[in-house]
Each structure stands twice: as C-alpha cells, then as structure tokens.
Design a protein around this motif. Sequence first.
Motif, PDB file in Angstrom:
ATOM      1  N   VAL A   1       0.933  -1.225  -0.199  1.00  0.00           N
ATOM      2  CA  VAL A   1      -0.075  -0.002   0.085  1.00  0.00           C
ATOM      3  C   VAL A   1       0.918   1.238   0.063  1.00  0.00           C
ATOM      4  O   VAL A   1       1.963   1.310   0.558  1.00  0.00           O
ATOM      5  N   PRO A   2       0.277   2.507  -0.586  1.00  0.00           N
ATOM      6  CA  PRO A   2       1.174   3.535  -0.393  1.00  0.00           C
ATOM      7  C   PRO A   2       1.162   4.152   1.024  1.00  0.00           C
ATOM      8  O   PRO A   2       0.194   4.178   1.714  1.00  0.00           O
ATOM      9  N   HIS A   3       2.299   4.697   1.249  1.00  0.00           N
ATOM     10  CA  HIS A   3       2.332   5.181   2.609  1.00  0.00           C
ATOM     11  C   HIS A   3       1.541   6.496   2.645  1.00  0.00           C
ATOM     12  O   HIS A   3       1.488   7.321   1.455  1.00  0.00           O
ATOM     13  N   PRO A   4       0.839   7.044   3.569  1.00  0.00           N
ATOM     14  CA  PRO A   4      -0.149   8.003   3.314  1.00  0.00           C
ATOM     15  C   PRO A   4       0.475   9.245   3.537  1.00  0.00           C
ATOM     16  O   PRO A   4      -0.053  10.458   2.499  1.00  0.00           O
ATOM     17  N   LYS A   5       1.494   9.528   3.935  1.00  0.00           N
ATOM     18  CA  LYS A   5       2.363  10.983   3.629  1.00  0.00           C
ATOM     19  C   LYS A   5       3.303  10.931   2.481  1.00  0.00           C
ATOM     20  O   LYS A   5       3.385  12.049   1.826  1.00  0.00           O
ATOM     21  N   PHE A   6       4.207  10.055   2.342  1.00  0.00           N
ATOM     22  CA  PHE A   6       5.247   9.944   1.531  1.00  0.00           C
ATOM     23  C   PHE A   6       5.131   9.263   0.348  1.00  0.00           C
ATOM     24  O   PHE A   6       5.853   9.294  -0.591  1.00  0.00           O
ATOM     25  N   LYS A   7       3.946   8.533   0.154  1.00  0.00           N
ATOM     26  CA  LYS A   7       3.426   7.913  -1.199  1.00  0.00           C
ATOM     27  C   LYS A   7       4.510   6.792  -1.558  1.00  0.00           C
ATOM     28  O   LYS A   7       4.172   6.483  -2.734  1.00  0.00           O
ATOM     29  N   LYS A   8       5.223   6.609  -0.774  1.00  0.00           N
ATOM     30  CA  LYS A   8       6.261   5.201  -1.306  1.00  0.00           C
ATOM     31  C   LYS A   8       5.608   3.814  -1.102  1.00  0.00           C
ATOM     32  O   LYS A   8       4.527   3.788  -0.044  1.00  0.00           O
ATOM     33  N   ILE A   9       5.390   3.096  -1.760  1.00  0.00           N
ATOM     34  CA  ILE A   9       4.932   1.657  -1.450  1.00  0.00           C
ATOM     35  C   ILE A   9       5.474   1.062  -0.459  1.00  0.00           C
ATOM     36  O   ILE A   9       6.675   0.890  -0.680  1.00  0.00           O
ATOM     37  N   VAL A  10       4.752   0.655   0.411  1.00  0.00           N
ATOM     38  CA  VAL A  10       5.308  -0.171   1.663  1.00  0.00           C
ATOM     39  C   VAL A  10       4.508  -1.470   1.780  1.00  0.00           C
ATOM     40  O   VAL A  10       3.237  -1.463   1.328  1.00  0.00           O
ATOM     41  N   LYS A  11       4.999  -2.506   2.483  1.00  0.00           N
ATOM     42  CA  LYS A  11       4.516  -3.573   2.781  1.00  0.00           C
ATOM     43  C   LYS A  11       3.731  -3.566   4.388  1.00  0.00           C
ATOM     44  O   LYS A  11       4.554  -3.295   5.171  1.00  0.00           O
ATOM     45  N   LYS A  12       2.460  -4.171   4.118  1.00  0.00           N
ATOM     46  CA  LYS A  12       1.941  -4.214   5.855  1.00  0.00           C
ATOM     47  C   LYS A  12       1.408  -5.514   5.792  1.00  0.00           C
ATOM     48  O   LYS A  12       0.861  -6.140   4.840  1.00  0.00           O
ATOM     49  N   SER A  13       1.811  -6.189   6.993  1.00  0.00           N
ATOM     50  CA  SER A  13       1.180  -7.614   7.042  1.00  0.00           C
ATOM     51  C   SER A  13       0.253  -7.583   8.242  1.00  0.00           C
ATOM     52  O   SER A  13       0.364  -6.645   9.006  1.00  0.00           O
ATOM     53  N   LYS A  14      -0.512  -8.567   7.990  1.00  0.00           N
ATOM     54  CA  LYS A  14      -1.448  -8.715   9.154  1.00  0.00           C
ATOM     55  C   LYS A  14      -2.026 -10.190   9.455  1.00  0.00           C
ATOM     56  O   LYS A  14      -1.673 -11.076   8.379  1.00  0.00           O
ATOM     57  N   LYS A  15      -2.056 -10.843  10.387  1.00  0.00           N
ATOM     58  CA  LYS A  15      -2.444 -12.128  10.970  1.00  0.00           C
ATOM     59  C   LYS A  15      -3.851 -12.424  10.643  1.00  0.00           C
ATOM     60  O   LYS A  15      -4.611 -11.488  11.266  1.00  0.00           O
ATOM     61  N   PHE A  16      -4.321 -13.311  10.078  1.00  0.00           N
ATOM     62  CA  PHE A  16      -5.789 -13.663  10.337  1.00  0.00           C
ATOM     63  C   PHE A  16      -5.909 -15.101  10.677  1.00  0.00           C
ATOM     64  O   PHE A  16      -4.995 -15.939  10.451  1.00  0.00           O
ATOM     65  N   TYR A  17      -6.957 -15.297  11.499  1.00  0.00           N
ATOM     66  CA  TYR A  17      -7.247 -16.774  12.162  1.00  0.00           C
ATOM     67  C   TYR A  17      -8.283 -17.238  11.287  1.00  0.00           C
ATOM     68  O   TYR A  17      -9.288 -16.500  11.066  1.00  0.00           O
ATOM     69  N   ALA A  18      -8.140 -18.368  10.779  1.00  0.00           N
ATOM     70  CA  ALA A  18      -9.101 -18.935   9.750  1.00  0.00           C
ATOM     71  C   ALA A  18      -9.544 -20.317   9.965  1.00  0.00           C
ATOM     72  O   ALA A  18      -8.479 -21.017  10.616  1.00  0.00           O
ATOM     73  N   HIS A  19     -10.744 -20.777   9.682  1.00  0.00           N
ATOM     74  CA  HIS A  19     -11.198 -22.184  10.044  1.00  0.00           C
ATOM     75  C   HIS A  19     -10.771 -23.075   9.131  1.00  0.00           C
ATOM     76  O   HIS A  19     -10.809 -22.701   7.684  1.00  0.00           O
ATOM     77  N   ASP A  20     -10.212 -24.167   9.497  1.00  0.00           N
ATOM     78  CA  ASP A  20      -9.672 -25.266   8.527  1.00  0.00           C
ATOM     79  C   ASP A  20     -10.282 -26.452   9.044  1.00  0.00           C
ATOM     80  O   ASP A  20      -9.772 -27.228   9.948  1.00  0.00           O
ATOM     81  N   GLU A  21     -11.495 -26.890   8.612  1.00  0.00           N
ATOM     82  CA  GLU A  21     -12.492 -27.958   9.134  1.00  0.00           C
ATOM     83  C   GLU A  21     -11.465 -29.308   8.895  1.00  0.00           C
ATOM     84  O   GLU A  21     -11.295 -30.006  10.010  1.00  0.00           O
ATOM     85  N   ASN A  22     -10.816 -29.711   7.738  1.00  0.00           N
ATOM     86  CA  ASN A  22     -10.172 -30.822   7.703  1.00  0.00           C
ATOM     87  C   ASN A  22      -8.751 -30.941   8.044  1.00  0.00           C
ATOM     88  O   ASN A  22      -8.034 -31.845   7.700  1.00  0.00           O
TER      89      ASN A  22
END
Length: 90
Positions: A38-59
């Motif tokens: 995503v672009p940085h809000p002030k500097f407009k440089k593309i930066v990587k942002k990571s986020k963890k998601f908990y997901a259901h895996d039935e099998n």
Amino acid sequence: MSEQTETTKKPGLRKTRVGVVTSTKMDKTIVVEYVARVPHPKFKKIVKKSKKFYAHDENSTAKVGDKVRIVETRPLSKLKCWELVEVLTH
C-alpha cells in the motif's frame, strides 16, 4: 420464500485474501499472514503491511508454509472470522 432470498443475494461481497500459513498448532484453526503493498499516506512510497488472520480449517488440510486463499465469514470465535477456501501451493 427462502429459495428466493438465496437467489437474490449478490455474489462476491465477501472479502478474500491470499496469504501464507504461519501456524497450524490449534485444532481446526490456521494462522495466515497476509502481506499488502500500500502507499504510505504521507510519503506515497509503496510499503508492505502484514496482518495475521485466524481462519477455520475444518479438515486440517493446510500445512505451515502453504499459500492459501481465505474468505470472510460470520464470527466463529473471538478472533476467528475467516474460512479456508483452497490451498494454492504446498
């Protein structure tokens, strides 16, 4: 009546993410790390942002390091509101 409401729902409104599985230590739950560029809000440089998601895996099909697709669903627990759709690569 219920058949009509099912057909009138708009498909594709659920969010989908593609990420890498980082943990499978819980029962029927995986942790997926999603990296967005995503672009940085002030500097407009593309930066990587990571986020963890908990997901259901039935099998318990996903393993650590797999690239998976998850989709948003109803809340299944306090942190888990995503569901595994498919394993893309092993």
